[in-house]
Design a protein around this motif. Structure first.
Motif, PDB file in Angstrom:
ATOM      1  N   TYR A  50       0.948  -1.164   0.087  1.00 25.79           N
ATOM      2  CA  TYR A  50       0.073   0.118  -0.144  1.00 25.79           C
ATOM      3  C   TYR A  50       0.769   1.263   0.057  1.00 25.79           C
ATOM      4  CZ  TYR A  50       0.900   0.521   4.880  1.00 25.79           C
ATOM      5  OH  TYR A  50       1.231   0.650   6.252  1.00 25.79           O
ATOM      6  N   GLU A  51       0.226   2.341  -0.518  1.00 31.21           N
ATOM      7  CA  GLU A  51       0.968   3.605  -0.497  1.00 31.21           C
ATOM      8  C   GLU A  51      -0.070   4.671   0.087  1.00 31.21           C
ATOM      9  OE1 GLU A  51       3.430   3.121  -4.607  1.00 31.21           O
ATOM     10  OE2 GLU A  51       2.064   4.441  -4.438  1.00 31.21           O
ATOM     11  N   GLU A  52       0.290   5.561   0.943  1.00 32.71           N
ATOM     12  CA  GLU A  52      -0.559   6.580   1.548  1.00 32.71           C
ATOM     13  C   GLU A  52      -0.431   7.779   0.854  1.00 32.71           C
ATOM     14  OE1 GLU A  52      -1.090   8.736   5.743  1.00 32.71           O
ATOM     15  OE2 GLU A  52      -0.359   6.544   5.761  1.00 32.71           O
ATOM     16  N   TYR A  53      -1.449   8.558   0.651  1.00 36.94           N
ATOM     17  CA  TYR A  53      -1.436   9.983  -0.190  1.00 36.94           C
ATOM     18  C   TYR A  53      -2.047  10.951   1.076  1.00 36.94           C
ATOM     19  CZ  TYR A  53       0.412   7.581  -4.122  1.00 36.94           C
ATOM     20  OH  TYR A  53       1.028   6.623  -4.801  1.00 36.94           O
ATOM     21  N   ASP A  54      -1.848  12.171   0.704  1.00 39.92           N
ATOM     22  CA  ASP A  54      -2.294  13.111   1.457  1.00 39.92           C
ATOM     23  C   ASP A  54      -3.958  13.556   0.720  1.00 39.92           C
ATOM     24  OD1 ASP A  54      -0.468  13.733   3.023  1.00 39.92           O
ATOM     25  OD2 ASP A  54       0.400  15.034   1.810  1.00 39.92           O
ATOM     26  N   ARG A  55      -4.220  12.975  -0.418  1.00 42.18           N
ATOM     27  CA  ARG A  55      -5.471  13.210  -1.100  1.00 42.18           C
ATOM     28  C   ARG A  55      -6.011  12.032  -1.643  1.00 42.18           C
ATOM     29  NH1 ARG A  55      -3.701  17.908  -4.341  1.00 42.18           N
ATOM     30  NH2 ARG A  55      -4.984  16.710  -6.086  1.00 42.18           N
TER      31      ARG A  55
END
Length: 99
Positions: A50-55
């Motif tokens: 997984y990758e986390e994003y601000d939006r």
């Protein structure tokens, strides 16, 4: 609102790529058969990347990008070997040009 792009390994060995604004909830939905049609038929599933994003829109954009990748590229990402991505993209392009 934060967003996540994620890759699941399904019981048949296939990968499912998705995006969400609540990773824990979405994985639970997939595990209980309330997720996508692809995962409903291939339970259980395992979160492998997984990758986390601000939006959330950035996570969705990344999901669409990765959905177009071949299996080898996805596995390079999952295995933490991003340096393999460019050669795999070229190799895949060469194979599709031959069709």
């Amino acid at each position: 609102m934060k967003g996540w792009m994620y890759i699941l390994l399904c019981s048949d060995g296939s990968y499912y790529t998705g995006s969400t604004n609540d990773l824990h909830r979405r994985i639970m939905q997939h595990q209980t058969g309330q997720g996508a049609n692809h995962t409903k038929k291939r339970l259980p599933v395992e979160l492998v990347y997984y990758e986390e994003y601000d939006r959330i829109d950035l996570a969705f954009y990344r999901e669409k990008q990765i959905q177009g990748w071949n299996r080898k590229k996805k596995e390079a990402l999952i295995n933490g070997t991003p340096e393999l991505l460019p050669p795999l993209a070229i190799a895949y392009k060469d194979l599709t040009d031959e069709r």
